[in-house]
Design a protein around this motif. Structure first.
Motif, PDB file in Angstrom:
ATOM      1  N   MET A   1     -48.729  43.178  44.885  1.00  0.00           N
ATOM      2  CA  MET A   1     -49.858  43.282  43.955  1.00  0.00           C
ATOM      3  C   MET A   1     -50.246  44.734  43.717  1.00  0.00           C
ATOM      4  O   MET A   1     -50.951  45.036  42.752  1.00  0.00           O
ATOM      5  CB  MET A   1     -51.054  42.497  44.500  1.00  0.00           C
ATOM      6  CG  MET A   1     -51.676  43.083  45.749  1.00  0.00           C
ATOM      7  SD  MET A   1     -53.117  42.099  46.271  1.00  0.00           S
ATOM      8  CE  MET A   1     -53.740  43.135  47.608  1.00  0.00           C
ATOM      9  N   TRP A   2     -49.805  45.650  44.584  1.00  0.00           N
ATOM     10  CA  TRP A   2     -50.115  47.067  44.399  1.00  0.00           C
ATOM     11  C   TRP A   2     -49.172  47.722  43.389  1.00  0.00           C
ATOM     12  O   TRP A   2     -49.480  48.760  42.831  1.00  0.00           O
ATOM     13  CB  TRP A   2     -50.044  47.801  45.743  1.00  0.00           C
ATOM     14  CG  TRP A   2     -50.956  47.198  46.759  1.00  0.00           C
ATOM     15  CD1 TRP A   2     -52.319  47.301  46.815  1.00  0.00           C
ATOM     16  CD2 TRP A   2     -50.587  46.362  47.856  1.00  0.00           C
ATOM     17  NE1 TRP A   2     -52.818  46.589  47.877  1.00  0.00           N
ATOM     18  CE2 TRP A   2     -51.782  46.001  48.541  1.00  0.00           C
ATOM     19  CE3 TRP A   2     -49.369  45.878  48.347  1.00  0.00           C
ATOM     20  CZ2 TRP A   2     -51.788  45.181  49.665  1.00  0.00           C
ATOM     21  CZ3 TRP A   2     -49.380  45.064  49.466  1.00  0.00           C
ATOM     22  CH2 TRP A   2     -50.574  44.713  50.115  1.00  0.00           C
ATOM     23  N   GLY A   3     -48.018  47.122  43.187  1.00  0.00           N
ATOM     24  CA  GLY A   3     -47.075  47.594  42.189  1.00  0.00           C
ATOM     25  C   GLY A   3     -46.386  48.904  42.549  1.00  0.00           C
ATOM     26  O   GLY A   3     -46.385  49.340  43.704  1.00  0.00           O
ATOM     27  N   VAL A   4     -45.803  49.536  41.531  1.00  0.00           N
ATOM     28  CA  VAL A   4     -45.085  50.795  41.693  1.00  0.00           C
ATOM     29  C   VAL A   4     -46.042  51.948  41.371  1.00  0.00           C
ATOM     30  O   VAL A   4     -46.550  52.045  40.249  1.00  0.00           O
ATOM     31  CB  VAL A   4     -43.863  50.854  40.759  1.00  0.00           C
ATOM     32  CG1 VAL A   4     -43.164  52.213  40.874  1.00  0.00           C
ATOM     33  CG2 VAL A   4     -42.889  49.728  41.087  1.00  0.00           C
ATOM     34  N   ASP A   5     -46.279  52.790  42.333  1.00  0.00           N
ATOM     35  CA  ASP A   5     -47.141  53.960  42.144  1.00  0.00           C
ATOM     36  C   ASP A   5     -46.386  54.970  41.284  1.00  0.00           C
ATOM     37  O   ASP A   5     -45.450  55.631  41.752  1.00  0.00           O
ATOM     38  CB  ASP A   5     -47.493  54.557  43.504  1.00  0.00           C
ATOM     39  CG  ASP A   5     -48.492  55.703  43.414  1.00  0.00           C
ATOM     40  OD1 ASP A   5     -48.455  56.450  42.419  1.00  0.00           O
ATOM     41  OD2 ASP A   5     -49.282  55.860  44.358  1.00  0.00           O
ATOM     42  N   LEU A   6     -46.778  55.100  40.021  1.00  0.00           N
ATOM     43  CA  LEU A   6     -46.029  55.944  39.080  1.00  0.00           C
ATOM     44  C   LEU A   6     -46.146  57.426  39.406  1.00  0.00           C
ATOM     45  O   LEU A   6     -45.197  58.196  39.200  1.00  0.00           O
ATOM     46  CB  LEU A   6     -46.508  55.666  37.657  1.00  0.00           C
ATOM     47  CG  LEU A   6     -46.199  54.257  37.133  1.00  0.00           C
ATOM     48  CD1 LEU A   6     -46.884  54.022  35.793  1.00  0.00           C
ATOM     49  CD2 LEU A   6     -44.694  54.044  37.011  1.00  0.00           C
ATOM     50  N   LEU A   7     -47.293  57.858  39.900  1.00  0.00           N
ATOM     51  CA  LEU A   7     -47.449  59.266  40.264  1.00  0.00           C
ATOM     52  C   LEU A   7     -46.547  59.612  41.449  1.00  0.00           C
ATOM     53  O   LEU A   7     -45.932  60.680  41.483  1.00  0.00           O
ATOM     54  CB  LEU A   7     -48.908  59.579  40.589  1.00  0.00           C
ATOM     55  CG  LEU A   7     -49.900  59.407  39.436  1.00  0.00           C
ATOM     56  CD1 LEU A   7     -51.320  59.759  39.896  1.00  0.00           C
ATOM     57  CD2 LEU A   7     -49.492  60.270  38.254  1.00  0.00           C
ATOM     58  N   LEU A   8     -46.488  58.693  42.402  1.00  0.00           N
ATOM     59  CA  LEU A   8     -45.621  58.907  43.559  1.00  0.00           C
ATOM     60  C   LEU A   8     -44.158  58.849  43.137  1.00  0.00           C
ATOM     61  O   LEU A   8     -43.317  59.604  43.652  1.00  0.00           O
ATOM     62  CB  LEU A   8     -45.913  57.861  44.636  1.00  0.00           C
ATOM     63  CG  LEU A   8     -45.224  58.041  45.993  1.00  0.00           C
ATOM     64  CD1 LEU A   8     -45.570  59.398  46.599  1.00  0.00           C
ATOM     65  CD2 LEU A   8     -45.625  56.916  46.953  1.00  0.00           C
ATOM     66  N   LEU A   9     -43.839  57.970  42.200  1.00  0.00           N
ATOM     67  CA  LEU A   9     -42.468  57.888  41.685  1.00  0.00           C
ATOM     68  C   LEU A   9     -42.046  59.220  41.070  1.00  0.00           C
ATOM     69  O   LEU A   9     -40.952  59.725  41.341  1.00  0.00           O
ATOM     70  CB  LEU A   9     -42.365  56.766  40.655  1.00  0.00           C
ATOM     71  CG  LEU A   9     -40.965  56.420  40.117  1.00  0.00           C
ATOM     72  CD1 LEU A   9     -40.905  54.956  39.707  1.00  0.00           C
ATOM     73  CD2 LEU A   9     -40.560  57.285  38.942  1.00  0.00           C
ATOM     74  N   LYS A  10     -42.916  59.796  40.257  1.00  0.00           N
ATOM     75  CA  LYS A  10     -42.593  61.083  39.634  1.00  0.00           C
ATOM     76  C   LYS A  10     -42.444  62.187  40.681  1.00  0.00           C
ATOM     77  O   LYS A  10     -41.531  63.014  40.618  1.00  0.00           O
ATOM     78  CB  LYS A  10     -43.690  61.474  38.632  1.00  0.00           C
ATOM     79  CG  LYS A  10     -43.404  62.789  37.909  1.00  0.00           C
ATOM     80  CD  LYS A  10     -44.590  63.260  37.090  1.00  0.00           C
ATOM     81  CE  LYS A  10     -44.745  62.433  35.840  1.00  0.00           C
ATOM     82  NZ  LYS A  10     -45.794  62.996  34.934  1.00  0.00           N
TER      83      LYS A  10
END
Length: 375
Positions: A314-323
Motif C-alpha cells: 500500500m506504500w507503493g514505489v517511492d519515486l524520489l527514492l527511485l530517482k
C-alpha cells in the motif's frame, strides 16, 4: 538489518501443493540445530546492525522442541545484537499448537505466531493433505491466545479445485470470528514437482476459472475491510498496524540473513542461497564451509526488484527514492511506462509514490511486467 530468517525443513507429512524444500525424516533434528548455530557463527560478520526481526519458517518449525529453540536463541543472543523490541515469529501447524505447546512457546522469546490453517473446511483440508482438522485450527488459535500471544496470524488459501465463492465466504467468516491480528491469503498455485501439478497434468483436477478467482479475491478484500483489516500488501491484511515486520522488510528491499538448508540471504547488492539438502548442509557446516551460491544483482535487476516489491504494498514505489538510487533515466522510464495505467486509474501517484489502485491490484502482474527494465 531487516532480520534473520531460519529455515526449519522438517515436516511430519508433505502437503499436496508445496514445493518448498523439506524433510519428513525428523531424526536429524539435533544435528540440524547444531548446524544452524554453527552457520550463525560463521556468518556473524554479515550482520553489523541490531537485528529487528527473527523469523522461523519452513517446513514446520513447530516440530522443534523447547531444547532446540533454546539452543538456537542462546547462540543468536551471543552472536548478534537483538533489538529488545524485535518481532520474533514462529510458523506453526495447528495440530502442533496444543495448550501445552503454546505455553512452552510463551516461555521462549517468540512474540508472534503465524499459523498455516489454509481452510476451515475438513474436505478442503483433506484434499490439501493438511494434517489438522478445522476444529483443531480454531482450538489452536484459542490455545495461543490463552498462552498470552497478542499477535497471531493465519494463512488461508483460495482458488482450490471445486471451491465455490460461498465456501470461501464461510472460510472468511470463520477467520474473522477468531479476532486475530493478521491474515495472509494466497491463491492456490500449481507448482511443478508437486503432487497437485501431477493431478492437473492427468486431468484429475480442474483449476479455478479466472472469473471465480477474481470474485474470491474481491470478496477477500471487501470482507476483511469490513472487519477492520488493512490491506497493506497484495496477499496480506493486518489490524491495528500489526503488519508482518519481517515480511515487510522484504517488500521494502531491506537486507536479511537466511540460515538453514535452502535459506536465502540478501545484502543489498547480491543474493545468496544455501544448498537444498539437509545432509549436504550439515556436512558442509560441520567442516566450517558455507554451502551456498551467490548472484550479484545488476543495476537493472536492483531497479526491477525495487519496483516489483514496492508495488506489492500500500506504500507503493517511492519515486524520489527511485530517482536517487537508480538515476534520471530509470525514473523517467518508470513514469513513462506507468502513464497509460495512470490514465486508466490502475495506478495512482500519491505523495510521490506510485501505488496500485483497487482495480490495478487485480492485474498487478501485467502492470509490474510493463514497468520492468529490459536490457
Amino acid at each position: 538489518m531487516a532480520g534473520i530468517y531460519i529455515h526449519i525443513p522438517f515436516c511430519k507429512t508433505r502437503c499436496i501443493y508445496c514445493d518448498f524444500y523439506k524433510e519428513t525424516d525428523e531424526s536429524q533434528m539435533d544435528a540440524f540445530t547444531e548446524a544452524i548455530c554453527r552457520e550463525a557463527g560463521l556468518r556473524r560478520d554479515e550482520v553489523k546492525e541490531p537485528v529487528r526481526t527473527i523469523y522461523f519458517g519452513g517446513g514446520t518449525p513447530s516440530r522443534l522442541s523447547r531444547d532446540h529453540f533454546e539452543e538456537i536463541f542462546k547462540r543468536l543472543a551471543a552472536l548478534f545484537q537483538i533489538d529488545p523490541d524485535a518481532e520474533i515469529t514462529l510458523e506453526a501447524n495447528p495440530d502442533d499448537l496444543t495448550g501445552d505447546y503454546a505455553k512452552l512457546l510463551q516461555g521462549l522469546p517468540f512474540n508472534r505466531i503465524s499459523m498455516g490453517i489454509q481452510s476451515f473446511d475438513d474436505k478442503e483440508l483433506k484434499f490439501l493433505s493438511r494434517r489438522h482438522s478445522a476444529q483443531q485450527a480454531v482450538s489452536a488459535v484459542k490455545h495461543c491466545r490463552d498462552a498470552g500471544f497478542g499477535n497471531i496470524s493465519i494463512d488461508l488459501m483460495y482458488g482450490l479445485p471445486g471451491q465455490t465463492p460461498e465456501k470461501w465466504r464461510e472460510n472468511l467468516i470463520q477467520a474473522c470470528e477468531l479476532d486475530i491480528e493478521h491474515i495472509s491469503a494466497y491463491h492456490l498455485i500449481y507448482e511443478k514437482q508437486t503432487r497437485l501439478y501431477t493431478l492437473l497434468q492427468r486431468g484429475r483436477v480442474q483449476p479455478a476459472t479466472d472469473e471465480t478467482s477474481r470474485e474470491m479475491f474481491s470478496m477477500l478484500i471487501d470482507m476483511l475491510a469490513l472487519n477492520r483489516f488493512e490491506h497493506y500488501e497484495i496477499s496480506n491484511f493486518a489490524r491495528n498496524g500489526k503488519y508482518s515486520a519481517h515480511n515487510t522488510s522484504y517488500w521494502k528491499n531491506e537486507r536479511y540473513l537466511g540460515l538453514g538448508p535452502s535459506a536465502h540471504s540478501y545484502d543489498g547488492e547480491s543474493r545468496s542461497w544455501n544448498v537444498a539438502s539437509l545432509e549436504k548442509y550439515i556436512t558442509a557446516i560441520g567442516a566450517g564451509e558455507l554451502p551456498q551460491e551467490r548472484e550479484r544483482l545488476t543495476h537493472s535487476q536492483q531497479y526491477n526488484e525495487f519496483v516489483l516489491t514496492g508495488l506489492r504494498t500500500m506504500w507503493g514505489v517511492d519515486l524520489l527514492l527511485l530517482k536517487e538510487q537508480f538515476g534520471q533515466e530509470m525514473y523517467d522510464y518508470c513514469l513513462q511506462n506507468a502513464r497509460k495505467f495512470i490514465r486508466e486509474n490502475l495506478l495512482t501517484i500519491k505523495e510521490n509514490s506510485l501505488i496500485l489502485s483497487r482495480e490495478g491490484i487485480f492485474i498487478s502482474d501485467g502492470i509490474m511486467s510493463e514497468l520492468m527494465w529490459v536490457e
